[in-house]
Scaffold this active site. Sequence first.
Site, PDB file in Angstrom:
ATOM      1  N   GLU A 182      33.776 -19.088  60.131  1.00 32.48           N
ATOM      2  CA  GLU A 182      35.088 -18.089  60.615  1.00 32.48           C
ATOM      3  C   GLU A 182      34.856 -17.725  62.028  1.00 32.48           C
ATOM      4  O   GLU A 182      33.818 -18.069  62.549  1.00 32.48           O
ATOM      5  CB  GLU A 182      34.467 -16.660  59.792  1.00 32.48           C
ATOM      6  CG  GLU A 182      35.540 -15.551  60.182  1.00 32.48           C
ATOM      7  CD  GLU A 182      35.129 -14.372  59.581  1.00 32.48           C
ATOM      8  OE1 GLU A 182      34.212 -13.982  59.088  1.00 32.48           O
ATOM      9  OE2 GLU A 182      36.317 -13.448  59.698  1.00 32.48           O
ATOM     10  N   GLU A 212      37.466 -11.085  50.614  1.00 34.20           N
ATOM     11  CA  GLU A 212      36.588 -10.274  50.090  1.00 34.20           C
ATOM     12  C   GLU A 212      37.358  -8.823  49.470  1.00 34.20           C
ATOM     13  O   GLU A 212      37.221  -7.937  49.871  1.00 34.20           O
ATOM     14  CB  GLU A 212      35.635  -9.849  51.081  1.00 34.20           C
ATOM     15  CG  GLU A 212      34.223  -9.472  50.659  1.00 34.20           C
ATOM     16  CD  GLU A 212      33.278  -9.368  51.717  1.00 34.20           C
ATOM     17  OE1 GLU A 212      33.563  -8.272  52.840  1.00 34.20           O
ATOM     18  OE2 GLU A 212      32.231  -9.926  52.047  1.00 34.20           O
TER      19      GLU A 212
END
Length: 657
Positions: free
Chosen positions: A42, A372
């Site tokens: 990320e 998420e």
Amino acid sequence: MAASALAVCMGMSASGAHNELTLQTNKLGAKVQPTMYGLFFEDINYAADGGLYAEMVKNRSFEFPQSLMGWMTYGGVELRNDGPFERNPHYVRLSPASHPHKHSGLENEGFFGVAVREGEEYRFSVWARVPDGGEAKLKVVIVDTKSQGESQEIAKARVTVDSKEWKKYTAVLKPKMTEAKGKLRIFLERPETTVDLEHVSLFPVDTWKGHENGLRRDLAQKLADLKPGIFRFPGGCIVEGTEIGDRYQWKNTVGPVENRPTNQNRWHYTFTNRFYPDYYQSGGLGFYEYFLLSEEIGAAPLPVLNVGLVCQYQNDRLESHVPVDRLDPYIQDALDLIEFANGPVDSEWGQLRADMGHPAPFGLEFIAIGNEQWGPEYVERLQPFVEAIRKAYPEIKIVGSSGPNSEGKDFDYLWPEMRRLKADLVDEHFYRPADWFLSQGARYDNYDRKGPKVFAGEYACHIKNKKWNHFYPALLEAAFMTGLERNADIVQMATYAPLFAHVEGWQWRPDMIWFDNLRSMPTASYYVQQLYAANKGTQVVPLTMDKKPLTGAEGQNGLFASAVWDADASQYVVKLANTSAEPQEITLHFAGMKKNRIIGSGTMMTLASENPDAENTLDNPDLIKPVESGVKVDGNQFSTTMKPYSFVVMRFDLVNK
Ligand code: AHR
């Protein structure tokens, strides 16, 4: 008593205890998937721009909201916005200085400086034109910041701009000294002629695999050295966006780099105590580069796409999400991505891949929808994605989410929903303390075998002390991972997070690899991941400890273990983590061997530290690293004493008598 204390206690009371471990060599268990251990990338902690992506010019297209952020200007410099790249319209015009002793020019501060090494080559490039015709001469210089008072020119080159049309000009600079915190300057030279400059870029020539729009070689090499089976990208929370327009849009990251629009990076403002207002995403490390990197490091690519939800942590306004009946463009993005990765060269997106240099498909097998996410708002959006992907690409495996927590309300709600939607894998995240890791060795022993498989997509042991990437949490990760391995029938992917952190620009810790502008360093957690990935084997071997099935619950005597058979090497591989402060006597028995076979020689890799608080640093990067030794096997039996606080991986040859 906390589980950590309990385990240490157990270890202490078991000082000198003898642990008998038996491998049932005639009862091979589940296949270990090639994707089992891998990487999650990320753009957090300056992992991409300022990190893995080797571009050294910050705000190269003048597209940050403050257009000249990262730049100093001198003399006649004007910002304009009708440049040659539609999605990056800004550029600068340098005009003759008002006096022969003045200069017009620009200086870029780089990412925490412009870092160069003596004797290496750096490719400067710029798109430019002379709007009034004639020739403009540019002097391009890298200066140091070490010299007192005046800065020293450590590399220079000259570029002549000779066309009224926009063209790309390049020059190679060879620094005469190493400098971690230099600056890039561009001066308009006499006789001065007005010149327009756009997409100012500086890359090392020596990038990973030599790609021009390339990656920092030392960082990419560390990824390859880990031997990853899966590569998840591009996030994490950056997939989501604080507002939907800020989400990561893969289509903005493919095609010519000059025309990839800048996006904000939510990590610039997430933590006000780690505030980085100059942290943006150039998109230069985009989906083509991610697929290519996956291929080059031998990992299966796993892209994650936005599901039509903004970050549920950052933005709880329901109206900020995309209404379920307006998801079509988002679903189309997912379908187009599969075509980009796998489609034939005469398909729209397959052709773009070919034009970018990769006519062969990238062999995409997995796609994750949503990062998420949680709640019914996730499920109702995921469903139409699943239906559309299944219809168009039934062979693609879909990864859903179990939310941000390792257990609890969201987790308990989402797992049955993922089963109902027939997700192929469910992404679980756990950033948890020591006692959680010590108590979860048996986490997967009783998971439902019929539903989706598990992707442990983000995890790390978080122990807050002076240090964060010290040895002890890495050891607990190793202990916990024995439970992933013993349950390889259900756990099919696992990736530690986050991956990278710049020492001057991090927002989140611990992280797996730390770097500054010139150096990089694997942490103890990196070596744990590497030891698992490089020794993942092909099938699980059942283990018993002191004649009882090894469950990993609380770690018997503070000891956690797993074993696999590696068919490619014809070896048994045993992993043992001693989380206790005491040495442990171990005897390994290889039971159920065929009469004409014996266990031959072996090797042992040991990752240990007498001081559980010890950590690698950029100045001392090799303090904790695996040490290899040979082991002697006696009659299908092997005994050793494990050091306190140690993780070992042993490989034993199976040979014919
Ligand atoms: O890894 C850091 C962040 O942790 C990720 O962006 C997110 O998915 C999780 O909350």
